[in-house]
Scaffold this active site. Structure first.
Site, mmCIF file in Angstrom:
data_model
loop_
_atom_site.group_PDB
_atom_site.id
_atom_site.type_symbol
_atom_site.label_atom_id
_atom_site.label_comp_id
_atom_site.label_asym_id
_atom_site.label_seq_id
_atom_site.Cartn_x
_atom_site.Cartn_y
_atom_site.Cartn_z
ATOM 1 N N PRO A 1 0.859 -1.143 0.046
ATOM 2 C CA PRO A 1 0.105 0.140 0.113
ATOM 3 C C PRO A 1 0.899 1.216 -0.071
ATOM 4 O O PRO A 1 1.631 1.286 0.893
ATOM 5 C CB PRO A 1 -0.755 -0.186 1.229
ATOM 6 C CG PRO A 1 -0.599 -1.322 1.748
ATOM 7 C CD PRO A 1 0.805 -1.681 1.344
ATOM 8 N N GLU A 2 0.827 2.120 -1.181
ATOM 9 C CA GLU A 2 1.457 3.374 -1.133
ATOM 10 C C GLU A 2 0.360 4.533 -1.010
ATOM 11 O O GLU A 2 -0.637 3.973 -0.662
ATOM 12 C CB GLU A 2 2.008 3.725 -2.447
ATOM 13 C CG GLU A 2 3.181 2.317 -2.530
ATOM 14 C CD GLU A 2 3.835 2.161 -3.656
ATOM 15 O OE1 GLU A 2 4.215 3.253 -4.310
ATOM 16 O OE2 GLU A 2 4.210 1.217 -4.523
#
Length: 274
Positions: free
Chosen positions: A2-3
């Site tokens: 997850p960015e």
DNA sequence: AGCTTTACCTCAGCGC
DNA sequence: TGCGCTGA
DNA sequence: GTAAAGC
């Protein structure tokens, strides 16, 4: 992984699912997920209260309560934050369940167990080092080409490692950095201090573009990622280099290459990013 | 000080 | 089928 | 993905 776009999508999807529902209980299945408190302290702070607001800063999700407490969650590599009916079987690798009044659960499922939860009381970021030293948000108006140039200037490290450094720009990770550098036509291993003014302008544009599109497509599901409703993202179909070793470059046809940089796999086009 | 490597975990996918 | 190694 | 330990 997850960015920024994935955490932002999780934030948006969870808002409708968890805000203003009274918290009825907290179960901690992996105690080390709690960094600065124990189960009892978390329970005391959460039970009987509700979340009133979700914010994102870089890759951190900040959950405000109807008190002066906040819960700060970082998903690291494989963390998934989802809401499900309480009766759903508890998935393997579930770190915690927060029971809400409508018989739904907010759960953190995390295969590699790197995700963390911090409980804050009052203002400030307490002891969350990464959060207090975070760089500018790529979509904020103060993220300017001049700011980016300043972050890169004088550094001998590869431009990719500087972009991955959360103190320089908040929220970029391995996928969006590779995509940004490809769009800007910059070799990921280029010395940051040697990036020209023109390249900085292109890089600034491509970072903003990639992050905007990533959010618009509800994030990238390369492997584990799903949003707060368990839905996969859509941006993976639009990736031009990440995970595409050997496939033809979308702009020139040259096979995408892969090297190791800053300890991470880095995908690039040898012709466009010479 | 700045940069690189390692530790934190578990599993899928690979070769043999 | 299982083992070890790699990488996410 | 990051914090801490190591050049």
């Amino acid at each position: 992984m997850p960015e920024l776009p994935e955490v932002e999508t999780i934030r948006r999807t969870l808002e409708e699912k968890i805000l203003y529902r009274t918290i009825q209980g907290v179960e901690i299945l992996y105690p080390r997920v709690l960094r600065n408190c124990d189960h009892g302290q978390l329970e005391a702070a959460l039970v009987g209260r509700c979340f009133t607001k979700l914010d994102r800063r870089g890759k951190y999700l900040i959950c405000s309560l109807d008190s002066d407490h906040r819960l700060v969650i970082h998903l690291r590599m494989t963390g998934r934050l989802v809401t499900v009916p309480v009766d759903d079987a508890v998935e393997k690798h579930t770190s915690f369940c927060i029971h809400l009044e409508d018989d739904s659960d907010l759960r953190l499922v995390d295969q590699r167990k790197f995700a963390t939860v911090d409980l804050l009381q009052g203002p400030g970021w307490g002891s969350i080092k990464g959060l207090e030293s975070l760089g500018k948000e790529p979509l904020d108006e103060d993220f300017t080409p001049a700011y980016l140039a300043d972050q890169l200037s004088g550094r001998r490290a590869a431009v990719k490692s500087v972009l991955l450094d959360q103190r320089r720009v908040a929220g970029l990770g391995n996928i969006y950095v590779d995509e940004s550098l490809h769009r800007a036509g910059i070799f990921p291993g280029k010395i940051a201090g040697n990036i020209t003014e023109e390249e900085v302008r292109r890089l600034h544009q491509s970072i903003q573009g990639v992050i905007r599109e990533g959010i618009a497509h509800r994030g990238t599901t390369f492997r584990d990622y799903v949003d707060g409703e368990g839905r996969q993202g859509g941006f993976q179909a639009l990736l031009r280099v990440y995970g595409r070793e050997g496939e033809p470059c979308s702009t020139c046809g040259e096979p995408i290459a892969r090297i190791k940089l800053a300890g991470r796999s880095s995908f690039f086009c040898p012709r466009c990013q010479g």
